[in-house]
Write an enzyme that holds these catalytic residues in place. Structure first.
Site, PDB file in Angstrom:
ATOM      1  N   ASP A  44      48.491  38.922  42.636  1.00  0.00           N
ATOM      2  CA  ASP A  44      47.201  39.197  43.079  1.00  0.00           C
ATOM      3  C   ASP A  44      46.380  39.544  41.587  1.00  0.00           C
ATOM      4  O   ASP A  44      44.950  39.591  41.635  1.00  0.00           O
ATOM      5  CB  ASP A  44      47.058  40.321  43.899  1.00  0.00           C
ATOM      6  CG  ASP A  44      47.590  41.507  43.484  1.00  0.00           C
ATOM      7  OD1 ASP A  44      47.941  41.851  42.300  1.00  0.00           O
ATOM      8  OD2 ASP A  44      47.710  42.465  44.113  1.00  0.00           O
ATOM      9  N   GLU A 175      56.049  49.402  37.424  1.00  0.00           N
ATOM     10  CA  GLU A 175      54.841  49.047  36.587  1.00  0.00           C
ATOM     11  C   GLU A 175      54.376  50.467  36.112  1.00  0.00           C
ATOM     12  O   GLU A 175      54.199  51.259  36.827  1.00  0.00           O
ATOM     13  CB  GLU A 175      53.588  48.607  37.231  1.00  0.00           C
ATOM     14  CG  GLU A 175      52.574  48.070  36.463  1.00  0.00           C
ATOM     15  CD  GLU A 175      51.528  47.251  37.283  1.00  0.00           C
ATOM     16  OE1 GLU A 175      50.386  46.963  36.683  1.00  0.00           O
ATOM     17  OE2 GLU A 175      51.717  46.624  38.253  1.00  0.00           O
TER      18      GLU A 175
END
Length: 274
Positions: A44, A175
């Site tokens: 995304d 992340e």
């Protein structure tokens, strides 16, 4: 042979690093696939890096499918992963519809963010290879920041990672977490971990392709600029503008000419029809 989830798990078991990059278009997909990447990822991040949106949350399912189909045409060997866009997996039933839509257009697996145990379990039970994503979650965190820096928050992330694996996650993206935490989680899990800003000890690495090619102006601590493609493109565009404006392009080598007989007939016709 196309790479499978089993191949990715075998790499972890054999202590071999997994390679992964984002991709949003056909020509880049061809080059990445040819380079031997294990995983090509239609993320995304498409929104902020390709479509000009301020947030990843603006990406729609239709936009994701459009780019997924282009990338699929260029991928022959790599495993192809697609993100599930924001608000397309708010419950298990919706998530399965979204996942099947992405898979029908070429994805080998799908990724979602956050603690979605029931969704992951439902997808896994229905044969979907689903990737979890912990740490900084672009779809849910308003501010980009390292997660898990304290004992309490790190402990929660370790427990969450185990819970998502137990729910049926096939892989996990970590992340923006401290390197020590990336190492602990990777050692705790049987499934492979892919890090982005998660240190050296995850089972693989992923970067946004524009960041590693130097196409964006961002300077990110966790990324590395492997080529100044942005500077090369800018210089090429400037040179083109100059050459067109000063009539230096096209040159004779760039044009096509009529055969002399055809040209003479055209000139004769024009002279008769003034």
């Amino acid at each position: 042979m196309p790479k499978t989830m089993n191949d990715l798990h075998q790499k972890k078991q054999n202590a071999l690093k997994i390679t992964m990059l984002t991709c949003y278009d056909y020509p880049t997909a061809v080059l990445q696939d040819r380079a031997g990447l294990d995983v090509i990822f239609v993320g995304d991040s498409l929104g902020t890096n390709e479509l000009g949106y301020e947030r990843e949350t603006s990406v729609t399912l239709d936009e994701m499918i459009h780019h997924l189909k282009a990338v699929r045409r260029g991928v022959k060997e790599s495993y192809l992963l697609a993100d599930m866009p924001y608000q397309t997996y708010v419950n298990p039933g919706m998530a399965l519809v979204t996942a099947r839509e992405l898979i029908s257009h070429g994805a080998d697996g799908v990724k979602l963010e956050g603690m979605q145990e029931d969704v992951i379990s439902h997808l896994s039970n229905n044969g979907v290879e689903v990737w979890a994503h912990l740490g900084y979650n672009p779809q849910y965190h308003n501010k980009i920041a390292v997660q898990g820096k304290t004992y309490d928050s790190a402990k929660i992330l370790v427990s969450d990672a185990i819970a998502l694996q137990d729910a049926g996650a096939s892989m996990m993206v970590l992340e923006l977490i401290p390197e020590e935490l990336g190492k602990v989680i990777s050692e705790k899990l049987a499934i492979p971990t892919i890090g982005i800003g998660a240190g050296r000890y995850t089972d693989g690495q992923v970067l946004i392709v524009q960041d590693m090619l130097g196409i964006t102006a961002r300077e990110l601590r966790h990324a590395k600029n492997y080529a100044n493609i942005g500077d090369i493109m800018h210089e090429a565009f400037q040179t083109y503008v100059h050459e067109v404006e000063f009539n230096e392009f096209p040159q004779p080598a760039n044009v096509r000419n009529m055969k002399e007989q055809e040209r003479e007939q055209l000139m004769h016709w024009l002279s008769m029809n003034r």
